[in-house]
Design a protein around this motif. Structure first.
Motif, PDB file in Angstrom:
ATOM      1  N   LYS A 140       0.698  -1.333  -0.103  1.00  0.00           N
ATOM      2  CA  LYS A 140      -0.107   0.157  -0.009  1.00  0.00           C
ATOM      3  C   LYS A 140       0.823   1.406   0.004  1.00  0.00           C
ATOM      4  O   LYS A 140       1.786   1.342   0.695  1.00  0.00           O
ATOM      5  N   GLY A 141       0.503   2.024  -0.937  1.00  0.00           N
ATOM      6  CA  GLY A 141       1.220   3.373  -1.037  1.00  0.00           C
ATOM      7  C   GLY A 141       2.560   3.511  -1.834  1.00  0.00           C
ATOM      8  O   GLY A 141       2.992   4.503  -2.268  1.00  0.00           O
ATOM      9  N   ARG A 142       2.810   2.249  -2.293  1.00  0.00           N
ATOM     10  CA  ARG A 142       3.862   2.011  -2.984  1.00  0.00           C
ATOM     11  C   ARG A 142       3.697   1.289  -4.606  1.00  0.00           C
ATOM     12  O   ARG A 142       3.959   1.792  -5.655  1.00  0.00           O
ATOM     13  N   PHE A 143       2.513   0.214  -4.490  1.00  0.00           N
ATOM     14  CA  PHE A 143       2.051  -0.120  -5.810  1.00  0.00           C
ATOM     15  C   PHE A 143       0.935   0.375  -6.258  1.00  0.00           C
ATOM     16  O   PHE A 143      -0.105   0.560  -5.410  1.00  0.00           O
ATOM     17  N   THR A 144       0.473   0.548  -7.579  1.00  0.00           N
ATOM     18  CA  THR A 144      -0.815   0.893  -8.117  1.00  0.00           C
ATOM     19  C   THR A 144      -1.316  -0.079  -9.235  1.00  0.00           C
ATOM     20  O   THR A 144      -0.490  -0.239 -10.147  1.00  0.00           O
ATOM     21  N   ILE A 145      -2.585  -0.618  -9.055  1.00  0.00           N
ATOM     22  CA  ILE A 145      -2.827  -1.596 -10.031  1.00  0.00           C
ATOM     23  C   ILE A 145      -3.927  -0.804 -10.877  1.00  0.00           C
ATOM     24  O   ILE A 145      -4.714   0.277 -10.356  1.00  0.00           O
ATOM     25  N   SER A 146      -3.977  -0.868 -12.126  1.00  0.00           N
ATOM     26  CA  SER A 146      -4.796  -0.200 -13.072  1.00  0.00           C
ATOM     27  C   SER A 146      -5.327  -1.082 -13.966  1.00  0.00           C
ATOM     28  O   SER A 146      -4.451  -2.088 -14.454  1.00  0.00           O
ATOM     29  N   ARG A 147      -6.212  -0.641 -14.916  1.00  0.00           N
ATOM     30  CA  ARG A 147      -6.554  -1.493 -16.132  1.00  0.00           C
ATOM     31  C   ARG A 147      -6.983  -0.511 -17.274  1.00  0.00           C
ATOM     32  O   ARG A 147      -7.504   0.475 -16.962  1.00  0.00           O
ATOM     33  N   ASP A 148      -6.788  -1.180 -18.507  1.00  0.00           N
ATOM     34  CA  ASP A 148      -7.293  -0.370 -19.689  1.00  0.00           C
ATOM     35  C   ASP A 148      -8.228  -1.663 -20.190  1.00  0.00           C
ATOM     36  O   ASP A 148      -7.485  -2.164 -21.160  1.00  0.00           O
ATOM     37  N   ASN A 149      -9.378  -1.327 -20.268  1.00  0.00           N
ATOM     38  CA  ASN A 149     -10.065  -2.317 -20.941  1.00  0.00           C
ATOM     39  C   ASN A 149     -10.329  -2.203 -22.217  1.00  0.00           C
ATOM     40  O   ASN A 149     -10.578  -3.323 -23.047  1.00  0.00           O
ATOM     41  N   ALA A 150      -9.932  -1.028 -22.943  1.00  0.00           N
ATOM     42  CA  ALA A 150     -10.053  -1.050 -24.275  1.00  0.00           C
ATOM     43  C   ALA A 150      -8.613  -1.636 -24.946  1.00  0.00           C
ATOM     44  O   ALA A 150      -8.702  -2.014 -26.062  1.00  0.00           O
ATOM     45  N   LYS A 151      -7.716  -1.792 -23.942  1.00  0.00           N
ATOM     46  CA  LYS A 151      -6.505  -2.140 -24.485  1.00  0.00           C
ATOM     47  C   LYS A 151      -6.296  -3.851 -23.890  1.00  0.00           C
ATOM     48  O   LYS A 151      -5.266  -4.376 -24.073  1.00  0.00           O
ATOM     49  N   ASN A 152      -7.253  -4.416 -23.215  1.00  0.00           N
ATOM     50  CA  ASN A 152      -7.416  -5.672 -22.525  1.00  0.00           C
ATOM     51  C   ASN A 152      -6.142  -5.845 -21.849  1.00  0.00           C
ATOM     52  O   ASN A 152      -5.511  -6.855 -21.978  1.00  0.00           O
ATOM     53  N   THR A 153      -5.849  -4.743 -20.994  1.00  0.00           N
ATOM     54  CA  THR A 153      -4.348  -4.796 -20.228  1.00  0.00           C
ATOM     55  C   THR A 153      -4.719  -4.265 -18.888  1.00  0.00           C
ATOM     56  O   THR A 153      -5.220  -3.514 -18.729  1.00  0.00           O
ATOM     57  N   VAL A 154      -4.068  -5.087 -17.828  1.00  0.00           N
ATOM     58  CA  VAL A 154      -3.930  -4.641 -16.475  1.00  0.00           C
ATOM     59  C   VAL A 154      -2.644  -4.300 -16.274  1.00  0.00           C
ATOM     60  O   VAL A 154      -1.630  -4.916 -16.803  1.00  0.00           O
ATOM     61  N   TYR A 155      -2.274  -3.158 -15.495  1.00  0.00           N
ATOM     62  CA  TYR A 155      -1.112  -2.995 -14.995  1.00  0.00           C
ATOM     63  C   TYR A 155      -0.584  -2.959 -13.559  1.00  0.00           C
ATOM     64  O   TYR A 155      -1.612  -2.838 -12.522  1.00  0.00           O
ATOM     65  N   LEU A 156       0.676  -2.890 -13.190  1.00  0.00           N
ATOM     66  CA  LEU A 156       0.897  -3.051 -11.781  1.00  0.00           C
ATOM     67  C   LEU A 156       2.032  -2.053 -11.661  1.00  0.00           C
ATOM     68  O   LEU A 156       3.144  -2.436 -12.188  1.00  0.00           O
ATOM     69  N   GLN A 157       1.933  -0.704 -11.285  1.00  0.00           N
ATOM     70  CA  GLN A 157       2.967   0.350 -11.235  1.00  0.00           C
ATOM     71  C   GLN A 157       3.690   0.076  -9.772  1.00  0.00           C
ATOM     72  O   GLN A 157       2.797   0.042  -8.713  1.00  0.00           O
ATOM     73  N   MET A 158       4.848  -0.342  -9.794  1.00  0.00           N
ATOM     74  CA  MET A 158       5.614  -0.413  -8.641  1.00  0.00           C
ATOM     75  C   MET A 158       6.742   0.626  -8.401  1.00  0.00           C
ATOM     76  O   MET A 158       7.597   0.414  -9.259  1.00  0.00           O
ATOM     77  N   ASN A 159       6.504   1.203  -7.343  1.00  0.00           N
ATOM     78  CA  ASN A 159       7.560   2.273  -6.740  1.00  0.00           C
ATOM     79  C   ASN A 159       8.117   1.827  -5.664  1.00  0.00           C
ATOM     80  O   ASN A 159       7.597   1.070  -4.842  1.00  0.00           O
ATOM     81  N   SER A 160       9.176   2.504  -5.494  1.00  0.00           N
ATOM     82  CA  SER A 160       9.958   2.434  -4.043  1.00  0.00           C
ATOM     83  C   SER A 160      10.074   1.014  -3.631  1.00  0.00           C
ATOM     84  O   SER A 160      10.183   0.452  -2.690  1.00  0.00           O
TER      85      SER A 160
END
Length: 127
Positions: free
Chosen positions: A65-85
């Protein structure tokens, strides 16, 4: 059937960042809640984050929590995991997974709640 493929893993120094991607093909991606799990050597697979099918809701394990962010782009059929720190203890193989469609269960944090899995991508954080 849903096919999932992760990318974006690699070697990074502590404090650095990586963004993982998971591309889906097959059935309607926007119907599926999507999760990220990870498995370190000698350890069980653990839940990292989940995002609802429409992207409106997210949930994280406490350690990211506070370091990772999950997101998705349904138009691109893709889910992301941004991992910081990033920390050395984040070192693991990271897997994306698709959960059941039209479920009222939330959050989905157990691996057995997911029906489809990718092959994983290695993330190594050096100290």
């Amino acid at each position: 059937q849903v096919q999932l493929g992760e990318s974006g893993g690699g070697l990074v120094q502590a404090g650095g960042s990586l963004r993982l991607s998971c591309a889906a093909s097959g059935r309607t991606f926007s119907n599926y809640p999507m999760g990220w799990f990870r498995q370190a050597p000698g350890k069980e697979r653990e839940f990292v984050a989940v995002i609802s099918a429409n992207g409106a809701h997210t949930y994280y394990t406490d350690s990211v929590k506070g370091r990772f962010t999950i997101s998705r782009d349904n138009a691109k059929n893709t889910v992301y995991l941004q991992m910081n720190s990033l920390k050395p203890e984040d070192t693991a193989v990271y897997y994306c997974a698709a959960g059941p469609t039209y479920t009222s269960t939330w959050p989905l944090v157990r691996s057995y709640e997911y029906n489809y899995w990718g092959q994983g991508t290695q993330v190594t954080v050096s100290s």
